[in-house]
Scaffold this motif. Structure first.
Motif, PDB file in Angstrom:
ATOM      1  N   GLY A  65      34.377-100.219 -33.532  1.00  0.00           N
ATOM      2  CA  GLY A  65      35.465-101.044 -34.034  1.00  0.00           C
ATOM      3  C   GLY A  65      36.552-100.243 -34.718  1.00  0.00           C
ATOM      4  N   HIS A  66      36.769 -99.001 -34.274  1.00  0.00           N
ATOM      5  CA  HIS A  66      37.715 -98.097 -34.935  1.00  0.00           C
ATOM      6  C   HIS A  66      39.133 -98.275 -34.399  1.00  0.00           C
ATOM      7  N   SER A  67      40.117 -98.043 -35.261  1.00  0.00           N
ATOM      8  CA  SER A  67      41.515 -98.058 -34.848  1.00  0.00           C
ATOM      9  C   SER A  67      41.845 -96.772 -34.110  1.00  0.00           C
ATOM     10  N   LEU A  68      42.875 -96.838 -33.254  1.00  0.00           N
ATOM     11  CA  LEU A  68      43.154 -95.731 -32.324  1.00  0.00           C
ATOM     12  C   LEU A  68      44.658 -95.558 -32.149  1.00  0.00           C
ATOM     13  N   LEU A  69      45.113 -94.317 -32.197  1.00  0.00           N
ATOM     14  CA  LEU A  69      46.505 -93.966 -31.922  1.00  0.00           C
ATOM     15  C   LEU A  69      46.543 -92.993 -30.759  1.00  0.00           C
ATOM     16  N   ALA A  81      50.311 -92.787 -45.454  1.00  0.00           N
ATOM     17  CA  ALA A  81      49.363 -93.801 -45.927  1.00  0.00           C
ATOM     18  C   ALA A  81      48.818 -94.632 -44.780  1.00  0.00           C
ATOM     19  N   LEU A  82      49.674 -94.988 -43.809  1.00  0.00           N
ATOM     20  CA  LEU A  82      49.204 -95.761 -42.660  1.00  0.00           C
ATOM     21  C   LEU A  82      48.394 -94.894 -41.711  1.00  0.00           C
ATOM     22  N   ALA A  83      48.862 -93.652 -41.480  1.00  0.00           N
ATOM     23  CA  ALA A  83      48.126 -92.747 -40.598  1.00  0.00           C
ATOM     24  C   ALA A  83      46.728 -92.481 -41.132  1.00  0.00           C
ATOM     25  N   ASP A  84      46.570 -92.464 -42.439  1.00  0.00           N
ATOM     26  CA  ASP A  84      45.260 -92.217 -43.041  1.00  0.00           C
ATOM     27  C   ASP A  84      44.285 -93.353 -42.747  1.00  0.00           C
ATOM     28  N   ARG A  85      44.815 -94.534 -42.397  1.00  0.00           N
ATOM     29  CA  ARG A  85      43.967 -95.686 -42.103  1.00  0.00           C
ATOM     30  C   ARG A  85      43.640 -95.812 -40.614  1.00  0.00           C
ATOM     31  N   ILE A  86      44.137 -94.906 -39.802  1.00  0.00           N
ATOM     32  CA  ILE A  86      43.837 -94.906 -38.366  1.00  0.00           C
ATOM     33  C   ILE A  86      42.720 -93.906 -38.121  1.00  0.00           C
ATOM     34  N   ASP A  87      41.614 -94.363 -37.553  1.00  0.00           N
ATOM     35  CA  ASP A  87      40.420 -93.531 -37.426  1.00  0.00           C
ATOM     36  C   ASP A  87      40.558 -92.439 -36.375  1.00  0.00           C
ATOM     37  N   ILE A  88      41.132 -92.783 -35.220  1.00  0.00           N
ATOM     38  CA  ILE A  88      41.191 -91.860 -34.087  1.00  0.00           C
ATOM     39  C   ILE A  88      42.649 -91.650 -33.705  1.00  0.00           C
ATOM     40  N   ALA A  89      43.048 -90.424 -33.513  1.00  0.00           N
ATOM     41  CA  ALA A  89      44.403 -90.100 -33.060  1.00  0.00           C
ATOM     42  C   ALA A  89      44.312 -88.948 -32.070  1.00  0.00           C
TER      43      ALA A  89
END
Length: 482
Positions: free
Chosen positions: A194-198, A359-367
């Protein structure tokens, strides 16, 4: 709902209880519907009270209840027969009853109030039946109110027999994504935990194609999750229909969306895209084109899985537990400075990248970065399809539910749960400490790497997090943000 018909005084029809314009206009709809349905409209002083008086009422769904209360107060229907029945529906001038949004939530509220039945427009009846109780009475016309509680009462519809699914039957398959083995692996890890992804890469690299195939590898909705998704869709007037199996939402708003449209707002407050994506995927394509204000508003939803909207007269809390998938070009022209073909001014490129704050990038798990696949990769046979990847994802989710509880995944772990469930080898601990120092991770970044490591271990069926799991998690988190 209360109505009073006074014998004296000039004829009038008053609505009290903070009605909005749509509710106030119901006086004319009710008047015409009663006359055209064979009832008599009382030519007296009429007062209809929408209790409680301090709560603002909105929408045309009160029409049927107002008409029933008026008929009961004027003696044309039995008040005792109507006392334990909830009613919801919009009236047309000819007396027909039109469907309204939010019927599922209304039926559940009627059940909590111990109502014996709920009378709803016939098109809304199958949706209302999803709640199980109370008894649902489908109505087509206003004159059918006289049949409530009798042998001739319209029959309640049977509850639809559907099986919860993860993606629709025509959902695009992951086999369409050619090449990009690292992106395919990132999608699998994101779906499993359930991880966020960029995803960062040039146009044509497959970013959007990959994001739209993510729902096809996600686990099916449980019964409780499906009901929550249907409840939100119903309240927002977007119900997919009770006969269709509920699927995980996939929302892809345009980059011109406002902050209120993205996270919710307005007066009265309304749900935004983050709530409509609850239980599914929120896809932000061309991330650098979204407004900075709208992106920053995603912090609370990503961190807490809910959004609180406060206005002068309203304060509501909406669920928004979704997977964020974002796609971005490396620069405004899309080619990237490393390609040697970028013609962007340095200041323009910096402004473009600055849309994604730290701050937002820190909340994205995978990039992760991607490149355009080669001709050979485009012509090669697919390595795996959604069905095979989905089985691995389901197995990993089952391990997480056994550890955390039903419907929960690693991305939702609290700090206490993270510490207690992430048993690590000595080498894994040393690897995480070294990565924290070398990459300059924040405290939040450290914990998110640990969650990723746990998900990678779950995909492999490992009880303990190894150094290899931590190394892959560090790579997944940092490659796209370097």
């Amino acid at each position: 709902m209360e109505a009073d018909v006074e014998s004296g005084g000039l004829p009038s029809f008053s609505l009290v209880g903070l009605p909005d314009p749509a509710v106030r206009e119901s006086r004319e709809r009710v008047r015409s519907a009663l006359v055209n349905s064979g009832f008599k409209f009382p030519m007296h002083r009429i007062t209809a009270n929408l209790a409680p008086a301090d709560l603002r009422k909105a929408g045309p769904g009160f029409d049927l209840a107002i008409a029933a209360a008026l008929l009961g107060a004027s003696g044309q229907l039995s008040p005792q027969r109507l006392s334990r029945i909830a009613l919801a529906g919009e009236l047309a001038l000819d007396g027909s009853i039109r469907p309204v949004p939010g019927i599922l939530a209304m039926t559940e509220a009627a059940r909590e109030l111990d109502a014996e039945a709920i009378a709803v427009p016939a098109p809304n009846a199958p949706e209302a039946a999803l709640a199980g109780e109370p008894r649902v009475v489908p109505l087509v016309r206003l004159e059918q109110l006289a049949l409530l509680g009798t042998e001739d009462e319209p029959l309640a519809p049977q509850g639809p027999m559907w099986r919860a699914n993860g993606a629709g039957p025509t959902a695009p398959d992951l086999a369409d994504l050619r090449g990009q083995p690292y992106l395919r692996y990132a999608l699998e890890v994101a779906a499993a935990g359930g991880h966020s992804l960029l995803i960062i890469g040039p146009p044509g690299a497959g970013k959007s194609l990959a994001a739209r195939r993510l729902p096809s590898i996600m686990p099916p909705l449980s019964r409780s999750e499906a009901m929550e998704v249907l409840r939100i869709a119903s309240a927002c007037g977007r119900s997919p229909g009770p006969d269709a199996p509920p699927t995980r939402p996939f929302r892809a708003p345009h980059h011109t969306i406002s902050t209120a449209g993205l996270v919710g707002g307005g007066s009265p407050p309304r749900a935004g895209e983050v709530t409509l994506a609850h239980g599914g995927v929120l896809f932000l394509d061309e991330l650098g084109e979204f407004s900075r204000e709208a992106l920053e508003a995603l912090r609370q939803p990503l961190e807490e899985g809910r959004v609180t909207i406060v206005r002068a007269r309203h304060a509501i809390e909406l669920p928004c537990r979704f997977m964020l998938v974002a796609a971005s070009n490396p620069c405004p022209c899309g080619r990237g400075e490393e390609s040697g073909e970028c013609d962007c001014q340095p200041a323009s490129a910096r402004r473009y990248r600055a849309k994604l704050s730290g701050a937002l990038a820190d909340r994205i798990d995978i990039a992760i970065p991607v490149e355009c696949p080669s001709a050979e990769e485009m012509g090669a046979a697919p390595t795996s399809d959604s069905a095979s990847v989905r089985q691995r994802v389901i197995a990993a989710r089952e391990r997480q539910e056994h550890r955390l509880g039903s419907g929960r995944c690693n991305a939702e772990m609290s700090l206490a749960e993270l510490r207690s469930s992430s048993a690590m080898t000595g080498k894994a601990t040393a690897m995480l400490a070294a990565g924290h120092t070398q990459l300059g991770l924040s405290g939040r970044g450290h914990d998110r790497v640990l969650r990723l490591s746990r998900t990678i271990a779950d995909l492999e069926g490992a009880g303990r997090v190894s150094a290899d799991h931590v190394a892959r998690a560090l790579t997944l988190r940092r490659r796209g943000l370097d």
